[in-house]
Design an enzyme around this catalytic site. Structure first.
Site, PDB file in Angstrom:
ATOM      1  N   SER A   1       0.817  -1.211   0.000  1.00  0.00           N
ATOM      2  CA  SER A   1       0.000   0.000   0.000  1.00  0.00           C
ATOM      3  C   SER A   1       0.853   1.265   0.000  1.00  0.00           C
ATOM      4  CB  SER A   1      -0.964  -0.036   1.186  1.00  0.00           C
ATOM      5  OG  SER A   1      -2.102   0.737   0.917  1.00  0.00           O
TER       6      SER A   1
ATOM      7  N   LYS B   1     -21.801  18.103   8.923  1.00  0.00           N
ATOM      8  CA  LYS B   1     -20.778  18.238   9.960  1.00  0.00           C
ATOM      9  C   LYS B   1     -20.609  16.951  10.765  1.00  0.00           C
ATOM     10  CE  LYS B   1     -17.620  20.531  12.008  1.00  0.00           C
ATOM     11  NZ  LYS B   1     -16.398  20.861  11.260  1.00  0.00           N
TER      12      LYS B   1
END
Length: 346
Positions: free
Chosen positions: A174, A226
């Site tokens: 990765s 949010k």
């Protein structure tokens, strides 16, 4: 003599004095005994005082040696933690070595702040004929990996005659492979783990458990997104779709970096960018790696400079403690605000 004389007590004759025992030598004996007792007492007092002084001296020396031993131990530990290998000035032609070990994140030896200065010094050294980047990492932050990748690309352009080779030991997955893709060549072990070209964002959802135990989530926000992917609220399909788009975008950045770095060597298949990982021998077949080798063999046979100089930067104990504290505080604040572990190349 008349009878009146006997009747007058004042006129009676005095009685004879009682005999007084002889006193010759008595005072001298008492003085001698007192002197004898005082001498013994003085000796005993001196012996007792000497014993007390010896005990105090032993106690003082014992405390001194304990403090001295503790000071030596603290100095040894401090020196061990504060040792920095990159401070040694290399002499003669050599192969420069930089290590990335562990998770790639904003702190520690796998951070861009630690790796980039080491790479800069390794390339800038006049006597270094080449640079080996030794990687043993499961991945980590795409931001940190991207910063290191960009710096390698820049340094290769600035020093076109000085190659950079990646040597993989246990794992280069990765984010670790994101960095490795910028190298001139990648060398692995047959059993190394290579690949995992993908991006993830993980977390947990606790809404079912909260319903069972009777816990109510009270979340107040200013802005409809949010509370993005709040683990204590039901998953919002719109927010999930947005997160997936963001993951796809970063994944495409990863793919572009690999394609650019590997070029024609890459034998691309549908599984190449699926997040799978392979052994080192399979990675060579797929064009994800170039061959087999170790740090010593690459330095000796490829760069032709067997002597190695380690430019890896290590932090001293004071810096490490302060940075850990600062990052822990910042991470805690960020996680409390975002409520997520963030994006990971792993």
């Amino acid at each position: 003599m008349s009878n009146n004389e006997f009747e007058n007590p004042e006129a009676q004759p005095p009685k004879p004095a009682e005999p007084v025992p002889p006193t010759t030598g008595t005072a001298t004996t008492v003085v001698a005994e007192e002197k004898k007792g005082g001498w013994e007492r003085d000796v005993l007092e001196k012996l007792a005082l000497f014993a007390v002084k010896e005990q105090r001296a032993r106690r003082r020396w014992s405390i001194f040696f304990k403090i001295a031993g503790l000071a030596v131990l603290v100095f040894v530990v401090w020196s061990a933690f504060n040792y920095t290998k990159s401070e040694a000035e290399p002499v003669g032609t050599h192969t420069a070595l930089v290590e990335i070990s562990g998770t790639i994140e904003a702190e520690g030896r796998g951070s861009a702040a630690a790796v980039i200065p080491a790479l800069d010094k390794a390339f800038a050294a006049d006597d270094s004929l080449g640079v080996i980047l030794k990687i043993n990492s499961p991945g980590g932050s795409p931001v940190q990996a991207g910063m290191i990748n960009d710096e390698i690309v820049r340094l290769r352009k600035q020093y076109p005659k000085k190659p950079l080779y990646v040597v993989v030991e246990e794992m280069c997955a990765s984010g670790g492979y994101y960095i490795a893709a910028a190298a001139d060549k990648i060398y692995v072990n047959k059993a190394s783990i290579v690949g995992s070209i993908g991006v993830l964002m993980d977390g947990f959802g606790f809404t079912g458990l909260m319903d069972k135990v009777g816990v109510e989530r009270r979340l107040l926000t200013a802005g409809e997104n949010k509370g993005f992917l709040d683990p204590f609220s039901a998953q919002n399909p719109k927010q999930k779709e947005y997160a997936q788009q963001m993951l796809n975008e970063i994944h495409q950045q990863f793919i572009d970096v690999v394609r650019k770095g590997r070029g024609q060597r890459l034998k691309e298949t549908p599984e190449t960018f699926s997040g799978l990982f392979w052994t080192g021998s399979k990675a060579v077949e797929m064009g994800l790696a170039d061959g087999f080798g170790t740090v010593d063999s690459v330095a000796r046979d490829v760069i032709k400079a067997e002597d190695l100089v380690d430019y890896t930067q290590t932090e001293g104990l004071p810096e490490r403690v302060l940075k850990k504290f600062g990052v822990a505080v910042g991470s805690g604040v960020a996680k409390s605000m975002v409520g997520s572990n963030g994006l990971q190349l792993r």
